[in-house]
Design an enzyme around this catalytic site. Structure first.
Site, PDB file in Angstrom:
ATOM      1  N   GLY A  12     -42.465  26.324  20.425  1.00 34.48           N
ATOM      2  CA  GLY A  12     -42.423  27.534  19.609  1.00 34.48           C
ATOM      3  C   GLY A  12     -41.445  28.595  20.073  1.00 34.48           C
ATOM      4  N   MET A  91     -42.356  18.857  13.219  1.00 38.83           N
ATOM      5  CA  MET A  91     -41.905  17.480  13.409  1.00 38.83           C
ATOM      6  C   MET A  91     -42.604  16.466  12.494  1.00 38.83           C
ATOM      7  SD  MET A  91     -39.545  17.997  15.519  1.00 38.83           S
ATOM      8  CE  MET A  91     -38.976  19.005  16.887  1.00 38.83           C
ATOM      9  N   LEU A  94     -42.405  16.105   5.440  1.00 38.05           N
ATOM     10  CA  LEU A  94     -43.057  16.791   4.317  1.00 38.05           C
ATOM     11  C   LEU A  94     -42.934  15.947   3.055  1.00 38.05           C
ATOM     12  CD1 LEU A  94     -41.635  20.353   4.925  1.00 38.05           C
ATOM     13  CD2 LEU A  94     -43.960  19.585   5.384  1.00 38.05           C
ATOM     14  N   HIS A 110     -32.092  23.239  12.101  1.00 36.82           N
ATOM     15  CA  HIS A 110     -31.748  21.922  12.656  1.00 36.82           C
ATOM     16  C   HIS A 110     -30.737  22.119  13.791  1.00 36.82           C
ATOM     17  CE1 HIS A 110     -31.312  17.634  12.867  1.00 36.82           C
ATOM     18  NE2 HIS A 110     -30.007  17.810  12.948  1.00 36.82           N
TER      19      HIS A 110
HETATM   20  C1  GAR Z   1     -35.576  23.249  18.107  1.00 42.73           C
HETATM   21  O1  GAR Z   1     -34.425  22.931  18.837  1.00 42.73           O
HETATM   22  C2  GAR Z   1     -35.380  22.919  16.637  1.00 42.73           C
HETATM   23  O2  GAR Z   1     -34.091  23.171  16.204  1.00 42.73           O
HETATM   24  C3  GAR Z   1     -35.671  21.439  16.648  1.00 42.73           C
HETATM   25  O3  GAR Z   1     -36.773  21.299  17.516  1.00 42.73           O
HETATM   26  C4  GAR Z   1     -36.741  22.328  18.504  1.00 42.73           C
HETATM   27  C5  GAR Z   1     -38.083  23.043  18.506  1.00 42.73           C
HETATM   28  O4  GAR Z   1     -38.179  23.942  19.570  1.00 42.73           O
HETATM   29  N1  GAR Z   1     -35.948  20.975  15.322  1.00 42.73           N
HETATM   30  C6  GAR Z   1     -35.618  19.762  14.889  1.00 42.73           C
HETATM   31  O5  GAR Z   1     -35.083  18.930  15.599  1.00 42.73           O
HETATM   32  C7  GAR Z   1     -35.950  19.476  13.429  1.00 42.73           C
HETATM   33  N2  GAR Z   1     -35.262  18.311  12.972  1.00 42.73           N
HETATM   34  P1  GAR Z   1     -39.230  25.154  19.565  1.00 42.73           P
HETATM   35  O6  GAR Z   1     -40.618  24.575  19.291  1.00 42.73           O
HETATM   36  O7  GAR Z   1     -39.141  25.713  20.962  1.00 42.73           O
HETATM   37  O8  GAR Z   1     -38.802  26.141  18.517  1.00 42.73           O
END
Ligand code: GAR
Length: 208
Positions: A12, A91, A94, A110
């Site tokens: 998060g 993750m 949807l 992304h």
């Molecule tokens: C982030 O780097 C986000 O961009 C990526 O997961 C991480 C979550 O971190 N999202 C994806 O890869 C979606 N395809 P967080 O929980 O610390 O925000």
């Protein structure tokens, strides 16, 4: 003032960036009213609770049919009066019901420059592993509206950084988060909440 609901699955840090941006007045046309996690153990839920934000958990594995899960998540988002749904490290795939309910009202972050290193299977650290494997010289992050094509919806913002010779997936991930994700996600949310994003034929036009 728009109601913002944030979907999370993990640490998060992007949610934290949104909360900080709200506290700093960078997000001023919307308010985070609920955080929904696909994972009951997500630290993102603690971040929400520490900031007195309503939370909920919905797990794919609690539904035998995908369409039941899709319907339940769509209903949950509607029951929370979401004007904008933000996917901040969410993750779970949807479905049609959620995506059609929130057409051009759901923003994803992304961690790459779409259309590179995106689509099914490209999430989290895997994205940065593939970018380094390919030997690209720049990478970055993208915010976009969510459509049924995975990572294929209208792009809102992108920024790039240089890749260093000694980057690892972990160092690259961290640099992209700190320098790009935690900035462009709040900025994109405020652009949406202040009605500055128009979608025309799968492209966005942003008014300043
Ligand atoms: C982030 O780097 C986000 O961009 C990526 O997961 C991480 C979550 O971190 N999202 C994806 O890869 C979606 N395809 P967080 O929980 O610390 O925000």
């Amino acid at each position: 003032m728009k109601n913002i609901v944030v979907l999370v699955s993990g640490g998060g840090t992007n949610l934290q960036a949104l909360i900080d941006a709200q506290n700093q007045g960078i997000i001023k046309s919307g308010k985070i009213t609920c955080v929904i996690s696909s994972n009951p153990g997500a630290y993102a839920l603690e971040r929400a609770k520490n900031n007195n934000i309503d939370t909920a958990v919905i797990r794919r594995k609690d539904y035998s049919e995908f369409s039941e899960y899709d319907k339940a998540l769509a209903q949950l988002l509607v029951s929370k009066n979401a004007d904008l749904v933000v996917l901040a490290g969410f993750m779970t795939i949807l479905g049609h019901q959620v995506i059609s309910q929130f057409e051009n009202k759901m923003i994803n972050i992304h961690p790459a420059l779409i259309p590179s290193f995106c689509g099914e299977g490209y999430y989290g650290l895997k994205v940065h592993e593939e970018a380094l494997k390919k030997g690209v010289k720049i990478s970055g992050a993208t915010t976009h509206f969510v459509t049924e094509e995975c990572d294929g919806g209208p792009i809102i913002m992108q920024r790039a950084i240089d890749i260093k010779n000694d980057d690892t997936p972990q160092t690259l991930q961290r640099r992209i988060m700190e320098n790009i994700e935690w900035k462009i996600l709040p900025l994109s949310v405020e652009l949406f909440c202040s009605d500055k994003i128009k979608v025309v034929e799968n492209k966005t036009i942003i008014s300043e």
